[in-house]
Design a protein around this motif. Structure first.
Motif, short mmCIF file in Angstrom:
data_model
loop_
_atom_site.label_atom_id
_atom_site.label_comp_id
_atom_site.label_asym_id
_atom_site.label_seq_id
_atom_site.Cartn_x
_atom_site.Cartn_y
_atom_site.Cartn_z
N LEU A 86 38.14 70.23 43.78
CA LEU A 86 39.18 69.98 42.78
C LEU A 86 40.45 70.71 43.21
N SER A 87 41.53 69.95 43.34
CA SER A 87 42.81 70.58 43.69
C SER A 87 43.76 70.47 42.51
N ALA A 88 44.70 71.41 42.45
CA ALA A 88 45.69 71.42 41.38
C ALA A 88 47.05 71.83 41.94
N THR A 89 48.09 71.22 41.38
CA THR A 89 49.46 71.61 41.69
C THR A 89 50.07 72.24 40.44
N TYR A 90 50.60 73.44 40.60
CA TYR A 90 51.21 74.18 39.50
C TYR A 90 52.72 74.30 39.72
N ASN A 91 53.42 74.34 38.62
CA ASN A 91 54.86 74.61 38.66
C ASN A 91 55.07 76.07 38.29
N PHE A 92 55.62 76.86 39.20
CA PHE A 92 55.88 78.28 38.97
C PHE A 92 57.36 78.47 38.62
N ILE A 93 57.61 79.22 37.55
CA ILE A 93 58.98 79.58 37.17
C ILE A 93 59.24 80.98 37.70
N LEU A 94 60.19 81.10 38.63
CA LEU A 94 60.47 82.37 39.30
C LEU A 94 61.85 82.89 38.92
N CYS A 95 62.00 84.20 38.93
CA CYS A 95 63.28 84.84 38.60
C CYS A 95 63.49 86.03 39.53
N ARG B 285 64.39 79.74 39.10
CA ARG B 285 64.08 78.49 39.78
C ARG B 285 62.61 78.13 39.56
N SER B 286 62.28 76.89 39.86
CA SER B 286 60.88 76.47 39.79
C SER B 286 60.41 76.10 41.19
N ALA B 287 59.13 76.32 41.45
CA ALA B 287 58.55 76.01 42.76
C ALA B 287 57.11 75.55 42.56
N ARG B 288 56.68 74.57 43.35
CA ARG B 288 55.33 74.04 43.22
C ARG B 288 54.39 74.68 44.24
N TYR B 289 53.15 74.84 43.81
CA TYR B 289 52.14 75.42 44.70
C TYR B 289 50.82 74.69 44.44
#
Length: 339
Positions: free
Chosen positions: A153-162, A86-90
């Motif tokens: 500075l802020s950033a949103t990352y997409n994490f791919i989790l398994c 799945r993917s999740a944003r942080y």
């Protein structure tokens, strides 16, 4: 003889194992040297059910490419897909180090370090992570953050989790085959690299890979992988429906019937039928009913896919549309069904 630098990739799907070997050119382009496929029954919706059965298929495929190229494979990269991926944003932020509040590359690196220190839940691990967007302290998106002015500075990352259990099962397959697993990647995040251009990724595109047991969806916009997911349904569900409809047909016959006679949208008249020869006997089935069975299941899959795309909030921004791939994407009129 010229010594080549080989790269070995393994895709273990729900119905077959595929091994591809490529050689790296001087310009860092991989030239495919050999590909081998081996059917396997040890998988279910992308998850290893029987490591011995899958390992046997992997060994067989490896032996064929090794024999063709005269090499011995010791290491490989692999892809994985299923509902356990799945993917999740942080989102996180750093305060800009420059006294005049000018964002630098060092601030970008600080954010990257913070993201790489994010811990996954106990039952999962992080396969990969991608930056989606950067924002200033007013919440405005920064397409080119370096050089822009902001206190933070802020950033949103997409994490791919398994899930760890899925990884451990797959790793056992490689151990049994005597192969070192050098890296593990999500199929949905990798397939786009060989199918769509940078312009398509920028304009917005969804890649839908419909396999036997899993359908992978990857959504790109503004050159960023914004969403990725795997649905535990694919072409094998269509085969199961056909099997129940026709009764007592072998899996091989069902597959041939689907490919040669089937379609994702009903086109036949109710009175039309197709003959199936089995040994010395011949039987007829309604082609119209066969198509209705296939259309019903494929419509369900399409609905699932569109639901995922709608939930990204990017449906109206996919200027490059949808790219269909995978074995089930060869079904007649499937593009029309998606449209």
């Amino acid at each position: 003889m010229e010594k080549k630098n080989y790269v070995v990739a393994v895709d273990i799907g729900s119905s077959e194992v595929v091994v591809a070997i490529g050689s790296m050119t001087d310009t860092n382009i991989i030239h495919i040297e050999a590909i081998a496929r081996e059917a396997t029954e040890g998988m279910s919706a992308g998850l290893v059910d029987n490591s011995q059965v899958v390992s046997k298929a992997l060994k067989s495929a490896l032996e064929r490419v090794e024999s063709e190229l005269g090499i011995k494979v010791t290491d490989a990269y692999a892809t994985l897909s299923g509902k356990f991926v799945r993917s999740a944003r942080y989102t996180d932020h750093v305060f800009v180090g420059d006294v005049e509040n000018c964002i630098s590359q060092a601030d970008i690196r600080s954010l990257e370090e913070r993201m790489h220190n994010v811990k996954a839940p106990d039952d999962e691990f992080i396969m990969d992570l991608y930056p989606i967007e950067y924002k200033n302290d007013n919440g405005l998106k920064l397409s080119r953050p370096v050089g822009a002015y902001s206190k933070q500075l802020s950033a949103t990352y997409n994490f791919i989790l398994c899930e760890n259990s899925a990884k451990d099962r797959l790793r056992r397959v490689f151990i049994n085959a005597g192969i070192n697993l050098k890296g593990l990647y999500a199929s949905g995040a990798i397939i786009a690299e060989s199918l769509v251009s940078k312009d398509e990724k920028k304009d917005g595109v969804a890649i839908v890979d419909i396999g036997s047991g899993v359908t992978d969806i990857a959504v790109y916009y503004d050159n960023v992988l914004c969403h990725m997911t795997s649905l535990p349904i694919g072409g094998s569900a269509v085969n199961n429906d056909i099997h129940h409809f026709t009764t007592n047909l072998s899996a091989e016959t069902v597959e041939k019937l689907k490919l040669k006679q089937g379609t994702a949208i009903v086109t036949s008249q109710p009175e039309k039928s197709v003959k199936i020869v089995k040994g010395s006997s011949t039987r007829e089935i309604s082609l119209y009913n066969l198509e209705k069975v296939m259309e019903a299941r494929m419509t369900e899959i399409v609905d699932y896919v569109w639901r995922e795309i709608r939930e990204t909030g990017l449906r109206s921004k996919l200027s490059a549309g949808i790219v269909l791939t995978g074995g089930t994407a060869n079904m007649r009129r499937i593009a029309e069904l998606f449209q």
